[in-house]
Design a protein around this motif. Structure first.
Motif, PDB file in Angstrom:
ATOM      1  N   GLY A  98     -77.873 -67.654  99.226  1.00  0.00           N
ATOM      2  CA  GLY A  98     -77.879 -69.067  98.883  1.00  0.00           C
ATOM      3  C   GLY A  98     -77.464 -70.009  99.984  1.00  0.00           C
ATOM      4  O   GLY A  98     -77.412 -71.211  99.771  1.00  0.00           O
ATOM      5  N   GLY A  99     -77.126 -69.505 101.153  1.00  0.00           N
ATOM      6  CA  GLY A  99     -76.722 -70.381 102.259  1.00  0.00           C
ATOM      7  C   GLY A  99     -75.353 -70.979 102.054  1.00  0.00           C
ATOM      8  O   GLY A  99     -74.610 -70.583 101.175  1.00  0.00           O
ATOM      9  N   GLY A 100     -74.985 -71.955 102.866  1.00  0.00           N
ATOM     10  CA  GLY A 100     -73.724 -72.652 102.705  1.00  0.00           C
ATOM     11  C   GLY A 100     -72.529 -71.932 103.282  1.00  0.00           C
ATOM     12  O   GLY A 100     -71.412 -72.370 103.112  1.00  0.00           O
ATOM     13  N   ASN A 101     -72.735 -70.818 103.954  1.00  0.00           N
ATOM     14  CA  ASN A 101     -71.637 -70.136 104.636  1.00  0.00           C
ATOM     15  C   ASN A 101     -70.497 -69.821 103.683  1.00  0.00           C
ATOM     16  O   ASN A 101     -69.346 -70.206 103.909  1.00  0.00           O
ATOM     17  CB  ASN A 101     -71.140 -70.993 105.803  1.00  0.00           C
ATOM     18  CG  ASN A 101     -70.271 -70.209 106.746  1.00  0.00           C
ATOM     19  OD1 ASN A 101     -70.368 -68.998 106.822  1.00  0.00           O
ATOM     20  ND2 ASN A 101     -69.392 -70.898 107.447  1.00  0.00           N
ATOM     21  N   LYS A 102     -70.763 -69.129 102.598  1.00  0.00           N
ATOM     22  CA  LYS A 102     -69.753 -68.808 101.601  1.00  0.00           C
ATOM     23  C   LYS A 102     -69.032 -67.520 101.953  1.00  0.00           C
ATOM     24  O   LYS A 102     -69.554 -66.660 102.648  1.00  0.00           O
ATOM     25  CB  LYS A 102     -70.411 -68.678 100.226  1.00  0.00           C
ATOM     26  CG  LYS A 102     -71.048 -69.957  99.716  1.00  0.00           C
ATOM     27  CD  LYS A 102     -71.611 -69.782  98.334  1.00  0.00           C
ATOM     28  CE  LYS A 102     -72.818 -68.880  98.348  1.00  0.00           C
ATOM     29  NZ  LYS A 102     -73.422 -68.766  97.001  1.00  0.00           N
ATOM     30  N   LEU A 103     -67.789 -67.421 101.450  1.00  0.00           N
ATOM     31  CA  LEU A 103     -67.007 -66.204 101.581  1.00  0.00           C
ATOM     32  C   LEU A 103     -66.719 -65.640 100.200  1.00  0.00           C
ATOM     33  O   LEU A 103     -66.446 -66.389  99.262  1.00  0.00           O
ATOM     34  CB  LEU A 103     -65.685 -66.479 102.294  1.00  0.00           C
ATOM     35  CG  LEU A 103     -65.736 -66.939 103.750  1.00  0.00           C
ATOM     36  CD1 LEU A 103     -64.323 -67.159 104.279  1.00  0.00           C
ATOM     37  CD2 LEU A 103     -66.476 -65.938 104.604  1.00  0.00           C
TER      38      LEU A 103
END
Lengths: 115, 111
Positions: A98-103
């Motif tokens: 989904g993108g957005g640089n999630k952790l």
């Protein structure tokens, strides 16, 4: 989906002894891995990360972590524990979906260093 | 250097009241921004993230909403708080190098 597991809710260590906080990961592709520390009623503090390169990563406050691809582990270590290291430690992995640089974070390990 | 602020630090609100928590970042531009909730001092739940002004992604359907009216400002809101909204709310920002940096948090107690 990317995930990390911290198998120990709590780790007890005597001051001056080496400490290890365990983390294993499950990812598709190359893992981007992180360690954070949280003191009571405070935000998380970034300690170190593994993106690529040397398997032994050095971070803040004398902490280091060893990336082991064959064991899918990223354990946090310190040669000599201090009472002030007592805190909650989180392992995390980058979630590519989904993108957005999630952790995605583990459930945390409470480290208690005793005199 | 970059700094992230959150306020208020603590908040006690009655059930059914509105909520507004604010997060601002200094010393960077166009950061990715995140809202997390931490219950019982343990697991972190990602609530919202934003890659730019007006761009909000919701991770979990719930009683909360988020907005990003300016590049370095991220707001968490609710029209009517529930008891289950109690928790420790953390804002974070991320540069291009993937790690996230967290603010000091807001302790919300809904009574």
């Amino acid at each position: 989906a990317q995930s990390v597991a911290q198998p120990e809710d709590q780790v007890n260590v005597a001051e001056g002894n080496p400490l290890t906080v365990k983390c294993t990961y499950s990812v598709s592709g190359n893992p981007y891995l992180f360690w954070y520390v949280q003191y009571p009623n405070r935000g998380l503090q970034f300690l170190l990360k593994y993106i690529t390169g040397d398997n032994l990563v050095k971070g803040s406050y004398g902490f280091e972590a060893e990336f082991n691809k064959s064991q899918t582990s990223f354990h946090l270590k310190k040669p000599s524990a201090l009472v002030s290291d007592s805190a909650l430690y989180f392992c995390a992995v980058r979630d590519w979906a989904g993108g957005g640089n999630k952790l995605t974070f583990g459930t945390g390990t409470q480290l208690k260093v005793e005199l | 250097s970059q700094t992230i602020h959150q306020w208020p630090a603590t908040l006690v609100q009655p059930v059914g009241s509105p909520l507004s928590l604010e997060c601002t970042v200094e010393g960077t531009s166009n950061p990715n921004l995140y809202w997390y909730r931490q219950a019982a001092g343990r697991g972190l739940q990602l609530l919202f993230y934003s890659v730019g002004i007006g761009q909000i992604s919701s991770e979990v359907p719930q009683n909360l909403s988020a907005s990003r009216p300016q590049d370095r400002q991220f707001i968490l809101s609710s029209k009517k708080l529930l008891l289950s909204d109690s928790g420790f709310y953390l804002c974070a920002w991320s540069p291009e190098s993937y790690e996230q940096y967290f603010g000091p948090g807001t302790r919300l107690t809904v009574t």
